[in-house]
Design an enzyme around this catalytic site. Structure first.
Site, PDB file in Angstrom:
ATOM      1  N   LYS A 108       0.810  -1.222   0.000  1.00 41.75           N
ATOM      2  CA  LYS A 108       0.000   0.000   0.000  1.00 41.75           C
ATOM      3  C   LYS A 108       0.840   1.268   0.000  1.00 41.75           C
ATOM      4  O   LYS A 108       0.403   2.298  -0.491  1.00 41.75           O
ATOM      5  CB  LYS A 108      -0.968   0.001   1.191  1.00 41.75           C
ATOM      6  CG  LYS A 108      -2.073  -1.029   1.027  1.00 41.75           C
ATOM      7  CD  LYS A 108      -3.131  -0.859   2.089  1.00 41.75           C
ATOM      8  CE  LYS A 108      -4.268  -1.863   1.898  1.00 41.75           C
ATOM      9  NZ  LYS A 108      -5.164  -1.919   3.050  1.00 41.75           N
ATOM     10  N   LYS A 189     -13.045  -9.379  -5.586  1.00 38.14           N
ATOM     11  CA  LYS A 189     -13.938  -9.578  -4.448  1.00 38.14           C
ATOM     12  C   LYS A 189     -14.920  -8.414  -4.348  1.00 38.14           C
ATOM     13  O   LYS A 189     -14.540  -7.278  -4.612  1.00 38.14           O
ATOM     14  CB  LYS A 189     -13.052  -9.577  -3.186  1.00 38.14           C
ATOM     15  CG  LYS A 189     -13.396 -10.610  -2.162  1.00 38.14           C
ATOM     16  CD  LYS A 189     -12.328 -10.659  -1.084  1.00 38.14           C
ATOM     17  CE  LYS A 189     -12.650  -9.717   0.055  1.00 38.14           C
ATOM     18  NZ  LYS A 189     -11.878  -9.954   1.275  1.00 38.14           N
ATOM     19  N   LYS A 192     -16.536  -2.926   0.002  1.00 36.67           N
ATOM     20  CA  LYS A 192     -17.240  -1.696   0.374  1.00 36.67           C
ATOM     21  C   LYS A 192     -16.716  -0.504  -0.401  1.00 36.67           C
ATOM     22  O   LYS A 192     -17.406   0.482  -0.586  1.00 36.67           O
ATOM     23  CB  LYS A 192     -16.994  -1.380   1.855  1.00 36.67           C
ATOM     24  CG  LYS A 192     -17.537  -2.349   2.821  1.00 36.67           C
ATOM     25  CD  LYS A 192     -17.176  -1.846   4.223  1.00 36.67           C
ATOM     26  CE  LYS A 192     -16.582  -2.915   5.069  1.00 36.67           C
ATOM     27  NZ  LYS A 192     -15.135  -2.779   5.241  1.00 36.67           N
TER      28      LYS A 192
HETATM   29  P1  AMP Z   1     -13.818  -5.742   5.679  1.00 34.21           P
HETATM   30  O1  AMP Z   1     -14.785  -5.462   4.564  1.00 34.21           O
HETATM   31  O2  AMP Z   1     -12.414  -5.893   5.174  1.00 34.21           O
HETATM   32  O3  AMP Z   1     -13.964  -4.796   6.814  1.00 34.21           O
HETATM   33  O4  AMP Z   1     -14.163  -7.193   6.221  1.00 34.21           O
HETATM   34  C1  AMP Z   1     -15.149  -7.517   7.172  1.00 34.21           C
HETATM   35  C2  AMP Z   1     -15.445  -9.002   7.061  1.00 34.21           C
HETATM   36  O5  AMP Z   1     -16.169  -9.277   5.855  1.00 34.21           O
HETATM   37  C3  AMP Z   1     -14.180  -9.881   7.003  1.00 34.21           C
HETATM   38  O6  AMP Z   1     -14.421 -11.042   7.790  1.00 34.21           O
HETATM   39  C4  AMP Z   1     -14.062 -10.243   5.536  1.00 34.21           C
HETATM   40  O7  AMP Z   1     -13.431 -11.493   5.328  1.00 34.21           O
HETATM   41  C5  AMP Z   1     -15.527 -10.309   5.110  1.00 34.21           C
HETATM   42  N1  AMP Z   1     -15.686 -10.003   3.670  1.00 34.21           N
HETATM   43  C6  AMP Z   1     -15.418  -8.813   3.078  1.00 34.21           C
HETATM   44  N2  AMP Z   1     -15.716  -8.854   1.749  1.00 34.21           N
HETATM   45  C7  AMP Z   1     -16.151 -10.119   1.490  1.00 34.21           C
HETATM   46  C8  AMP Z   1     -16.591 -10.790   0.310  1.00 34.21           C
HETATM   47  N3  AMP Z   1     -16.652 -10.173  -0.878  1.00 34.21           N
HETATM   48  N4  AMP Z   1     -16.985 -12.083   0.418  1.00 34.21           N
HETATM   49  C9  AMP Z   1     -16.941 -12.715   1.622  1.00 34.21           C
HETATM   50  N5  AMP Z   1     -16.533 -12.147   2.772  1.00 34.21           N
HETATM   51  C10 AMP Z   1     -16.138 -10.856   2.722  1.00 34.21           C
END
Ligand code: AMP
Length: 321
Positions: A108, A189, A192
Site C-alpha cells: 500500500k 472480491k 465496500k
Molecule cells: P472488511 O470489509 O475488510 O472490513 O471485512 C469484514 C469481514 O467481511 C471480514 O471477515 C471479511 O473477510 C468479510 N468479507 C469482506 N468482503 C467479502 C466478500 N466479498 N466475500 C466474503 N466475505 C467478505
C-alpha cells in the site's frame, strides 16, 4: 475461548460482508467473543470525519440487526484511551523492521513517503485490539495472517521481557463462508470501497436497486448455467450467492435453472429475501438513536471491563505508574 473479528467502516456494509462474515458471527458467535467496528483502522488513509462517524453507526446497527450478540459487539474508538495506551507500549516492544516488513504496508505504501504513518503502525494497533481483549482465535484471510503473527511475536516478547500478561492468540482460517465477487467484475472480491458501486450490493440497498444490480451482473456468452468458477466466473458467482442465500449447493442449483434470465431472477429474489429482515431492523435502529447509543455504551462497558486488568498489568509491569 474468545474469538475476535472486525469490520472496518470504510464504506457501507455489502453483501459479501453479510454472507461471508456477519451472518456467521450471528449464528456461531458467543457473548464471550468480540466483534467490533474498527473505526480507528479506517483512518489510515484519507477519510471524512462525518462519513466515518455515520458509517460506524450504520455498521453497528447492521451487526445488531443481523443478530450478533450485542454483548459481544463494540466500537473500537470507544476504547481509544485503553487502545492508545497499549499501542504505545506495544510500539515500544516492536522494531521498525518488523513493522516495515508487513506485506500490506509494502504494497500500500509502495515507497511513497506521503502515506500516513498509521499505515505503518496499524498492525501494532491491531495487536493491541487482539491482546487487550485476550482473544484466543482471530479468523483472518491470507492478507491479515501476517498481522496476527506480529501480535503473537509482540505478546511473546512482552511476556518474556516483563512478565506474563497476554494470552497467545492464533489466526484461524475462517470456515468456508461464502466468498462473494463483484457483480460487474467477477475477477475481484465484492468490497465496500469498489470504485463503482454497480457491482456491489449494499445491505441497505432498497429491493428494486438490488434487483437492478443483479439484472446487470456480468455473465458470459456461453449461455449455459454451470458452476465453473474458472471458465464462467460471473455465472458461478451468481450461483454461489444463490447457494449462500438458499443454503443449497451451487452445482445442484445450476441444474434447475434453464437460462441466465432465470438465474438472475432467482438470485434477485433470494438476495432481497435474505436482506429484508436485517435491512428493516437496521433502519429501525438507525431511527432510534437512543437505543443504538444504549447498545453501544453497554458493549463498550463490557469490552472495557474485560480489558482493564490486562492494561493495568501491562502498564505496571513495563515500568509505568
Ligand atoms: P472488511 O470489509 O475488510 O472490513 O471485512 C469484514 C469481514 O467481511 C471480514 O471477515 C471479511 O473477510 C468479510 N468479507 C469482506 N468482503 C467479502 C466478500 N466479498 N466475500 C466474503 N466475505 C467478505
Amino acid at each position: 475461548m474468545i474469538r475476535l473479528s472486525a469490520i472496518t467502516p470504510s464504506g457501507p456494509v455489502q453483501l459479501g460482508n453479510y454472507l461471508g462474515a456477519i451472518r456467521q458471527w450471528a449464528a456461531e458467535g458467543t457473548a464471550e467473543d468480540v466483534y467490533f467496528i474498527s473505526d480507528l483502522h479506517a483512518m489510515t488513509t484519507s477519510h471524512n470525519p462525518a462519513r466515518l462517524r455515520s458509517l460506524t453507526r450504520e455498521q453497528l446497527a447492521v451487526l445488531i440487526a443481523a443478530g450478533v450478540d450485542p454483548r459481544s459487539v463494540c466500537v473500537q474508538s470507544d476504547l481509544v484511551r485503553e487502545l492508545g495506551a497499549l499501542t504505545w507500549v506495544l510500539e515500544c516492544t516492536c522494531t521498525y523492521g518488523e513493522a516495515a516488513r508487513m506485506i500490506q504496508f509494502k504494497e500500500k505504501s509502495a515507497g511513497r513517503d506521503s502515506v500516513r504513518l498509521s499505515l505503518l503502525t496499524y498492525p501494532v494497533l491491531m495487536a493491541a485490539d487482539i491482546l487487550l481483549q485476550g482473544a484466543n482465535e482471530v479468523p483472518v484471510g491470507d492478507d491479515q495472517a501476517q498481522h496476527v503473527e506480529l501480535a503473537r511475536v509482540l505478546a511473546r516478547r512482552f511476556n518474556g521481557t516483563y512478565g506474563e500478561v497476554f494470552a497467545m492468540p492464533r489466526s484461524v482460517v475462517p470456515q468456508t463462508a461464502a466468498r462473494v465477487r463483484d457483480l460487474a467484475d467477477p475477477t475481484r472480491k465484492m468490497a465496500k470501497t469498489a470504485p463503482d458501486s454497480a457491482g456491489t450490493v449494499f445491505v441497505l440497498d432498497p429491493p428494486d436497486l438490488v434487483r437492478r444490480k443483479v439484472k446487470r451482473a456480468v455473465t458470459d456468452d456461453l449461455g449455459v448455467v454451470r458452476h465453473d468458477p474458472a471458465g464462467q466466473p460471473g455465472v458461478s458467482n451468481l450461483l454461489e450467492v444463490l447457494a449462500a442465500c438458499t443454503r443449497k449447493e451451487p452445482a445442484d442449483l445450476a441444474d434447475s435453472l434453464p437460462d441466465y434470465a432465470a438465474l438472475k431472477d432467482a438470485v434477485a429474489d433470494a438476495v432481497v429475501e435474505e436482506l429484508r429482515g436485517v435491512r428493516e431492523r437496521t433502519r429501525a435502529l438507525l431511527d432510534d438513536p437512543a437505543e443504538l447509543d444504549r447498545v453501544r455504551a453497554h458493549g463498550a462497558e463490557r469490552a472495557r471491563e474485560r480489558a482493564g486488568h490486562r492494561l493495568d498489568a501491562a502498564l505496571r509491569m513495563s515500568g509505568l505508574g
